[in-house]
Design a protein around this motif. Sequence first.
Motif, short mmCIF file in Angstrom:
data_model
loop_
_atom_site.label_atom_id
_atom_site.label_comp_id
_atom_site.label_asym_id
_atom_site.label_seq_id
_atom_site.Cartn_x
_atom_site.Cartn_y
_atom_site.Cartn_z
N LYS A 1 -4.95 -6.20 -1.30
CA LYS A 1 -4.38 -5.47 -0.16
C LYS A 1 -3.42 -4.39 -0.66
O LYS A 1 -3.40 -3.27 -0.13
N PHE A 2 -2.63 -4.71 -1.67
CA PHE A 2 -1.72 -3.74 -2.26
C PHE A 2 -2.50 -2.54 -2.81
O PHE A 2 -2.15 -1.39 -2.57
N LEU A 3 -3.59 -2.83 -3.55
CA LEU A 3 -4.41 -1.75 -4.09
C LEU A 3 -5.00 -0.88 -2.99
O LEU A 3 -5.01 0.34 -3.09
N CYS A 4 -5.50 -1.54 -1.95
CA CYS A 4 -6.18 -0.81 -0.87
C CYS A 4 -5.22 0.03 -0.04
O CYS A 4 -5.63 1.05 0.53
N LYS A 5 -4.00 -0.38 0.04
CA LYS A 5 -3.03 0.37 0.85
C LYS A 5 -2.16 1.27 -0.02
O LYS A 5 -2.22 2.50 0.09
#
Length: 141
Positions: A49-53
Amino acid sequence: MAECVLSLIVAETVQRSTNQEKQGYDTGYRFVEQMSERRLGTDPLEVMKFLCKELWFGMFGKQVDKLQTNHRGVFVLKDFQFRWLSRVSCADLEAKAAYEEKLLRYACGVLRGALANLGLEAAVTANAQAPACSFSVQLKT
Protein backbone atom coordinates in the motif's frame (compact mmCIF):
# COMPACT_ATOMS: atom_id res chain seq x y z
CA MET A 1 9.24 20.86 -13.43
CA ALA A 2 10.59 18.16 -11.09
CA GLU A 3 8.66 15.47 -12.98
CA CYS A 4 10.18 16.62 -16.26
CA VAL A 5 13.69 16.48 -14.80
CA LEU A 6 13.02 13.01 -13.38
CA SER A 7 11.80 11.81 -16.78
CA LEU A 8 14.96 13.11 -18.45
CA ILE A 9 17.18 11.45 -15.85
CA VAL A 10 15.36 8.14 -16.27
CA ALA A 11 15.61 8.36 -20.06
CA GLU A 12 19.37 9.00 -19.90
CA THR A 13 19.91 6.25 -17.33
CA VAL A 14 17.95 3.71 -19.33
CA GLN A 15 19.75 4.61 -22.58
CA ARG A 16 23.27 4.52 -21.15
CA SER A 17 23.05 1.71 -18.60
CA THR A 18 23.96 -1.85 -19.51
CA ASN A 19 22.04 -3.20 -16.52
CA GLN A 20 18.77 -1.27 -16.20
CA GLU A 21 17.39 -3.58 -13.48
CA LYS A 22 20.39 -3.02 -11.17
CA GLN A 23 20.36 0.71 -11.83
CA GLY A 24 16.64 0.78 -11.03
CA TYR A 25 17.21 -1.25 -7.86
CA ASP A 26 19.72 1.32 -6.60
CA THR A 27 17.35 4.16 -7.49
CA GLY A 28 14.36 2.56 -5.74
CA TYR A 29 16.38 1.74 -2.65
CA ARG A 30 17.67 5.30 -2.31
CA PHE A 31 14.33 6.88 -3.23
CA VAL A 32 12.59 5.09 -0.34
CA GLU A 33 15.47 6.01 1.94
CA GLN A 34 14.88 9.68 1.16
CA MET A 35 11.09 9.69 1.34
CA SER A 36 10.26 7.27 4.13
CA GLU A 37 10.06 9.15 7.39
CA ARG A 38 8.60 6.24 9.30
CA ARG A 39 9.38 2.56 9.45
CA LEU A 40 6.53 0.44 8.18
CA GLY A 41 7.45 -2.95 9.57
CA THR A 42 7.37 -5.89 7.20
CA ASP A 43 3.65 -6.56 6.81
CA PRO A 44 3.52 -7.19 3.06
CA LEU A 45 0.13 -5.59 2.51
CA GLU A 46 1.10 -2.40 4.33
CA VAL A 47 4.37 -2.20 2.41
CA MET A 48 2.56 -2.67 -0.90
CA LYS A 49 0.00 0.00 0.00
CA PHE A 50 2.89 2.34 0.80
CA LEU A 51 4.45 1.63 -2.61
CA CYS A 52 1.15 2.12 -4.43
CA LYS A 53 0.38 5.41 -2.74
CA GLU A 54 3.54 7.14 -1.52
CA LEU A 55 6.27 5.82 -3.82
CA TRP A 56 4.12 5.98 -6.95
CA PHE A 57 2.97 9.49 -6.12
CA GLY A 58 6.56 10.57 -5.45
CA MET A 59 7.76 9.20 -8.78
CA PHE A 60 4.75 9.68 -11.07
CA GLY A 61 2.53 12.28 -9.43
CA LYS A 62 -0.34 9.80 -9.01
CA GLN A 63 -1.19 6.61 -7.17
CA VAL A 64 -1.33 3.13 -8.69
CA ASP A 65 -4.73 2.62 -10.31
CA LYS A 66 -5.29 -0.87 -8.94
CA LEU A 67 -3.65 -3.24 -6.45
CA GLN A 68 -4.59 -6.91 -6.45
CA THR A 69 -3.34 -9.82 -4.34
CA ASN A 70 -3.95 -13.53 -4.02
CA HIS A 71 -3.06 -13.31 -0.29
CA ARG A 72 -0.23 -15.81 -0.88
CA GLY A 73 2.62 -13.42 -1.58
CA VAL A 74 1.67 -12.29 -5.08
CA PHE A 75 0.65 -8.70 -5.75
CA VAL A 76 -0.25 -7.05 -9.05
CA LEU A 77 0.07 -3.28 -9.40
CA LYS A 78 -1.79 -1.78 -12.36
CA ASP A 79 -1.17 1.64 -13.82
CA PHE A 80 -3.46 2.37 -16.74
CA GLN A 81 -1.44 5.41 -17.82
CA PHE A 82 2.17 4.53 -16.90
CA ARG A 83 3.98 7.80 -17.54
CA TRP A 84 7.29 6.37 -18.62
CA LEU A 85 5.57 4.41 -21.39
CA SER A 86 3.11 7.11 -22.38
CA ARG A 87 5.97 9.45 -23.29
CA VAL A 88 7.83 7.06 -25.58
CA SER A 89 7.60 7.96 -29.24
CA CYS A 90 9.61 6.52 -32.07
CA ALA A 91 8.90 5.89 -35.74
CA ASP A 92 10.89 2.63 -35.67
CA LEU A 93 8.66 0.07 -33.90
CA GLU A 94 11.57 -2.26 -33.11
CA ALA A 95 13.56 0.55 -31.49
CA LYS A 96 10.47 1.64 -29.56
CA ALA A 97 9.86 -1.91 -28.28
CA ALA A 98 13.52 -2.26 -27.25
CA TYR A 99 13.44 1.05 -25.38
CA GLU A 100 10.15 0.16 -23.64
CA GLU A 101 11.69 -3.14 -22.55
CA LYS A 102 14.63 -1.26 -21.00
CA LEU A 103 12.23 1.12 -19.24
CA LEU A 104 10.28 -1.80 -17.80
CA ARG A 105 13.46 -3.51 -16.56
CA TYR A 106 14.44 -0.26 -14.87
CA ALA A 107 10.96 0.11 -13.32
CA CYS A 108 11.05 -3.49 -12.04
CA GLY A 109 14.41 -2.70 -10.45
CA VAL A 110 12.97 0.42 -8.82
CA LEU A 111 10.22 -1.66 -7.22
CA ARG A 112 12.64 -4.39 -6.10
CA GLY A 113 14.99 -1.82 -4.56
CA ALA A 114 12.15 -0.04 -2.76
CA LEU A 115 10.86 -3.34 -1.40
CA ALA A 116 14.35 -4.34 -0.27
CA ASN A 117 14.73 -1.08 1.63
CA LEU A 118 11.40 -1.78 3.32
CA GLY A 119 12.52 -5.27 4.35
CA LEU A 120 10.97 -7.47 1.66
CA GLU A 121 12.73 -9.49 -1.02
CA ALA A 122 10.76 -10.00 -4.22
CA ALA A 123 10.85 -10.93 -7.87
CA VAL A 124 9.20 -8.28 -10.04
CA THR A 125 8.05 -8.65 -13.64
CA ALA A 126 6.20 -6.26 -15.92
CA ASN A 127 3.58 -6.61 -18.62
CA ALA A 128 2.73 -3.68 -20.83
CA GLN A 129 0.19 -2.63 -23.41
CA ALA A 130 1.42 0.94 -23.67
CA PRO A 131 0.53 3.15 -22.00
CA ALA A 132 -1.00 0.66 -19.51
CA CYS A 133 1.35 -1.45 -17.45
CA SER A 134 1.05 -4.05 -14.71
CA PHE A 135 3.78 -5.19 -12.36
CA SER A 136 3.66 -8.61 -10.75
CA VAL A 137 5.43 -8.79 -7.40
CA GLN A 138 6.20 -12.26 -6.02
CA LEU A 139 7.44 -12.01 -2.45
CA LYS A 140 10.21 -14.40 -1.47
CA THR A 141 9.86 -16.17 1.85
